[in-house]
Design a protein around this motif. Sequence first.
Motif, PDB file in Angstrom:
ATOM      1  N   ALA A  75       0.833  -1.097  -0.012  1.00 54.87           N
ATOM      2  CA  ALA A  75       0.050   0.014   0.101  1.00 54.87           C
ATOM      3  C   ALA A  75       0.857   1.452  -0.106  1.00 54.87           C
ATOM      4  O   ALA A  75       0.382   2.223  -0.805  1.00 54.87           O
ATOM      5  CB  ALA A  75      -0.873   0.061   1.324  1.00 54.87           C
ATOM      6  N   LEU A  76       1.996   1.403   0.607  1.00 54.65           N
ATOM      7  CA  LEU A  76       2.983   2.253   0.957  1.00 54.65           C
ATOM      8  C   LEU A  76       3.529   2.476  -0.573  1.00 54.65           C
ATOM      9  O   LEU A  76       3.608   3.805  -1.098  1.00 54.65           O
ATOM     10  CB  LEU A  76       3.708   2.053   1.938  1.00 54.65           C
ATOM     11  CG  LEU A  76       4.775   3.276   2.319  1.00 54.65           C
ATOM     12  CD1 LEU A  76       3.993   4.482   2.817  1.00 54.65           C
ATOM     13  CD2 LEU A  76       5.749   2.849   3.314  1.00 54.65           C
ATOM     14  N   LYS A  79       0.879   4.430  -3.006  1.00 53.06           N
ATOM     15  CA  LYS A  79       0.822   5.661  -2.486  1.00 53.06           C
ATOM     16  C   LYS A  79       2.031   6.643  -3.073  1.00 53.06           C
ATOM     17  O   LYS A  79       1.881   7.715  -3.442  1.00 53.06           O
ATOM     18  CB  LYS A  79       0.577   6.002  -1.123  1.00 53.06           C
ATOM     19  CG  LYS A  79      -0.735   5.272  -0.522  1.00 53.06           C
ATOM     20  CD  LYS A  79      -0.695   5.224   1.031  1.00 53.06           C
ATOM     21  CE  LYS A  79      -2.238   4.647   1.308  1.00 53.06           C
ATOM     22  NZ  LYS A  79      -2.125   4.703   2.809  1.00 53.06           N
ATOM     23  N   LEU A  80       3.261   6.123  -2.783  1.00 53.09           N
ATOM     24  CA  LEU A  80       4.318   6.787  -3.045  1.00 53.09           C
ATOM     25  C   LEU A  80       4.644   7.220  -4.641  1.00 53.09           C
ATOM     26  O   LEU A  80       4.844   7.736  -5.123  1.00 53.09           O
ATOM     27  CB  LEU A  80       5.529   6.046  -2.529  1.00 53.09           C
ATOM     28  CG  LEU A  80       5.756   6.113  -0.857  1.00 53.09           C
ATOM     29  CD1 LEU A  80       7.055   5.196  -0.612  1.00 53.09           C
ATOM     30  CD2 LEU A  80       6.113   7.821  -0.894  1.00 53.09           C
ATOM     31  N   GLU A  82       2.332   6.895  -6.766  1.00 50.19           N
ATOM     32  CA  GLU A  82       0.995   7.881  -7.273  1.00 50.19           C
ATOM     33  C   GLU A  82       1.571   9.206  -7.125  1.00 50.19           C
ATOM     34  O   GLU A  82       1.368  10.224  -7.771  1.00 50.19           O
ATOM     35  CB  GLU A  82      -0.174   7.599  -6.496  1.00 50.19           C
ATOM     36  CG  GLU A  82      -1.138   8.826  -6.766  1.00 50.19           C
ATOM     37  CD  GLU A  82      -1.823   8.641  -8.410  1.00 50.19           C
ATOM     38  OE1 GLU A  82      -2.523   9.549  -8.615  1.00 50.19           O
ATOM     39  OE2 GLU A  82      -1.422   7.770  -9.199  1.00 50.19           O
ATOM     40  N   LEU A  83       2.098   9.549  -5.928  1.00 46.38           N
ATOM     41  CA  LEU A  83       2.818  11.099  -5.415  1.00 46.38           C
ATOM     42  C   LEU A  83       3.973  11.284  -6.530  1.00 46.38           C
ATOM     43  O   LEU A  83       3.951  12.370  -7.095  1.00 46.38           O
ATOM     44  CB  LEU A  83       3.300  11.117  -4.288  1.00 46.38           C
ATOM     45  CG  LEU A  83       2.280  10.917  -3.144  1.00 46.38           C
ATOM     46  CD1 LEU A  83       3.027  10.909  -1.723  1.00 46.38           C
ATOM     47  CD2 LEU A  83       1.201  12.186  -3.112  1.00 46.38           C
TER      48      LEU A  83
END
Length: 141
Positions: A75-76, A79-80, A82-83
Motif C-alpha cells: 500500500a505504501l 501511494k508513493l 502515485e505521488l
Amino acid sequence: MNKKTFGHFAAVTARASGSLGAFVAALGVVIVWAGSGPFFKFNDTWQLVINTGTTIVTFLMVFLIQHTQNGDTAALHIKLDELIRVTKDANQELLNLESMDPAQLEEIRQRYESLAKTAAGIKSKKERCMPCQPDALTNPE
C-alpha cells in the motif's frame, strides 16, 4: 482458510498483539510461570513449558506479522508511486525501484547521496553568506 479470511485474521491478530492488553497478558503469564517455579521445584518440565509456549507463539507471529507488513508495504509503494507520478518534474525512474536489481538501486542511491551533499553544501554556503539572526530583525542595534 481463504486469503481474505487469513488477511483479516492476520491484521486483527497483529493489531491486538501490539496492544497494551496483550503486553499485560504476556507479562501476567510470565509472572504466573515464574511464581509457580517453587511449586514445581524449578524442574526441567517447568522450564520446558515456557520455552515451548514462547517458541510456538513466536513462530506463528512471524508469519502473521510478515503478512501484515507485506500488505502495508504494498500500500505504501502504491501511494508513493502515485505521488511521484503526479509530481511535476519528478524522476519517473523511481516508480519502478522495487523491481530493480541491487546494482541499479545502488547507482540511484549514490546519485541521491551526491544530490544531498550538494544541497547541504549550498545551504551551508548560504548560511555563511546570509546568517539568519531573528533578533537582528526585531531588535536592530
